[in-house]
Write a protein that holds these residues in place. Structure first.
Motif, PDB file in Angstrom:
ATOM      1  N   GLN A  11      -4.963 -25.650  19.246  1.00  0.00           N
ATOM      2  CA  GLN A  11      -3.738 -25.964  19.950  1.00  0.00           C
ATOM      3  C   GLN A  11      -3.139 -24.677  20.465  1.00  0.00           C
ATOM      4  O   GLN A  11      -3.101 -23.674  19.764  1.00  0.00           O
ATOM      5  CB  GLN A  11      -2.771 -26.633  18.962  1.00  0.00           C
ATOM      6  CG  GLN A  11      -1.761 -27.476  19.619  1.00  0.00           C
ATOM      7  CD  GLN A  11      -1.151 -28.441  18.624  1.00  0.00           C
ATOM      8  OE1 GLN A  11      -1.752 -28.818  17.657  1.00  0.00           O
ATOM      9  NE2 GLN A  11       0.053 -28.818  18.875  1.00  0.00           N
ATOM     10  N   ASP A  29       2.787 -23.846  19.733  1.00  0.00           N
ATOM     11  CA  ASP A  29       3.032 -25.287  19.690  1.00  0.00           C
ATOM     12  C   ASP A  29       3.206 -25.804  18.263  1.00  0.00           C
ATOM     13  O   ASP A  29       3.848 -26.806  18.036  1.00  0.00           O
ATOM     14  CB  ASP A  29       1.872 -26.008  20.372  1.00  0.00           C
ATOM     15  CG  ASP A  29       2.267 -27.345  20.952  1.00  0.00           C
ATOM     16  OD1 ASP A  29       3.483 -27.576  21.143  1.00  0.00           O
ATOM     17  OD2 ASP A  29       1.378 -28.149  21.213  1.00  0.00           O
ATOM     18  N   LYS A  78       1.465 -31.278  22.587  1.00  0.00           N
ATOM     19  CA  LYS A  78       0.158 -31.935  22.622  1.00  0.00           C
ATOM     20  C   LYS A  78       0.249 -33.334  22.025  1.00  0.00           C
ATOM     21  O   LYS A  78      -0.357 -34.267  22.535  1.00  0.00           O
ATOM     22  CB  LYS A  78      -0.874 -31.097  21.881  1.00  0.00           C
ATOM     23  CG  LYS A  78      -2.281 -31.656  21.962  1.00  0.00           C
ATOM     24  CD  LYS A  78      -3.265 -30.728  21.289  1.00  0.00           C
ATOM     25  CE  LYS A  78      -4.660 -31.292  21.293  1.00  0.00           C
ATOM     26  NZ  LYS A  78      -5.597 -30.391  20.600  1.00  0.00           N
ATOM     27  N   ILE A 111      -5.410 -27.487  24.361  1.00  0.00           N
ATOM     28  CA  ILE A 111      -4.503 -28.005  25.381  1.00  0.00           C
ATOM     29  C   ILE A 111      -4.952 -27.599  26.782  1.00  0.00           C
ATOM     30  O   ILE A 111      -4.832 -28.361  27.730  1.00  0.00           O
ATOM     31  CB  ILE A 111      -3.039 -27.563  25.100  1.00  0.00           C
ATOM     32  CG1 ILE A 111      -2.043 -28.313  25.971  1.00  0.00           C
ATOM     33  CG2 ILE A 111      -2.837 -26.089  25.280  1.00  0.00           C
ATOM     34  CD1 ILE A 111      -1.393 -29.450  25.280  1.00  0.00           C
TER      35      ILE A 111
END
Length: 192
Positions: A11, A29, A78, A111
């Motif tokens: 991520q 994130d 996400k 992502i």
């Protein structure tokens, strides 16, 4: 579905790509996200759906899960993107079993990888296409399919989610526009 290349990051940062706009204080994130009600509003689902999907493991918040009454789940960008894809697949009549397979696949992708793929479904199976050639190969079968451009969903979400508060995993809020020194001095001098 195809597997992600080895070494693909799990991520990235919130809005990590110029496609999506600038970051939020550069926080990864995993450290900042959105509460359930915000995710619901951005994705277009009810809180009851969100709660059900979290409790059944369909889309579990990656930042913070619920830990009893009054606690708030915290969803990463996400996670919100995956929620949006799930909603679109459900709206198109894809079975929950196939949606679970697609969600697991999306979770394994970074992502940045997600921005370049399009998911197609014939209502029974979900396929990933990352190039125009793959789309043509899929359509050669002659059956009807529908597609979800994940990058398009990202742009849509990033455009609407920036108006909502971002919360840090530790409970603090992220200040999108930290005040400058002049603003702080004026605030101190202001008469209340």
């Amino acid at each position: 579905m195809e597997q992600p290349p080895s070494g693909t990051p799990e991520q990235g940062e919130l809005f990590p790509d110029p496609l999506l706009g600038g970051g939020l204080d550069g926080l990864p994130d995993q450290l900042a996200g959105f509460r359930g009600p915000t995710a619901c509003q951005v994705v277009g689902i009810t809180y009851r759906q969100l709660d059900y999907w979290a409790r059944t493991g369909l889309v579990v918040p990656s930042i913070r899960g619920a830990a009893g009454s009054g606690s708030q789940r915290l969803y990463s960008f996400k996670d919100v993107l995956v929620l949006k894809v799930v909603k679109r697949l459900l709206d198109a009549g894809v079975s929950l079993q196939n949606i679970r397979v697609a969600v697991e696949h999306l979770r394994r992708r970074g992502i940045r990888d997600l921005a370049g793929i399009t998911l197609f479904s014939d209502g029974t199976t979900v396929y990933e296409c990352a190039s125009p050639e793959e789309v043509v190969d899929l359509l050669r079968g002659g059956q009807g399919v529908f597609g979800i451009a994940v990058g398009g969903a990202m742009k849509e979400i990033s455009g609407s989610i920036k108006d909502f508060p971002v919360e840090r995993a530790d409970g603090g809020t992220v200040d999108d526009s930290p005040e400058d020194e002049l603003s702080r001095r004026r605030a101190r001098r202001a008469i209340s």
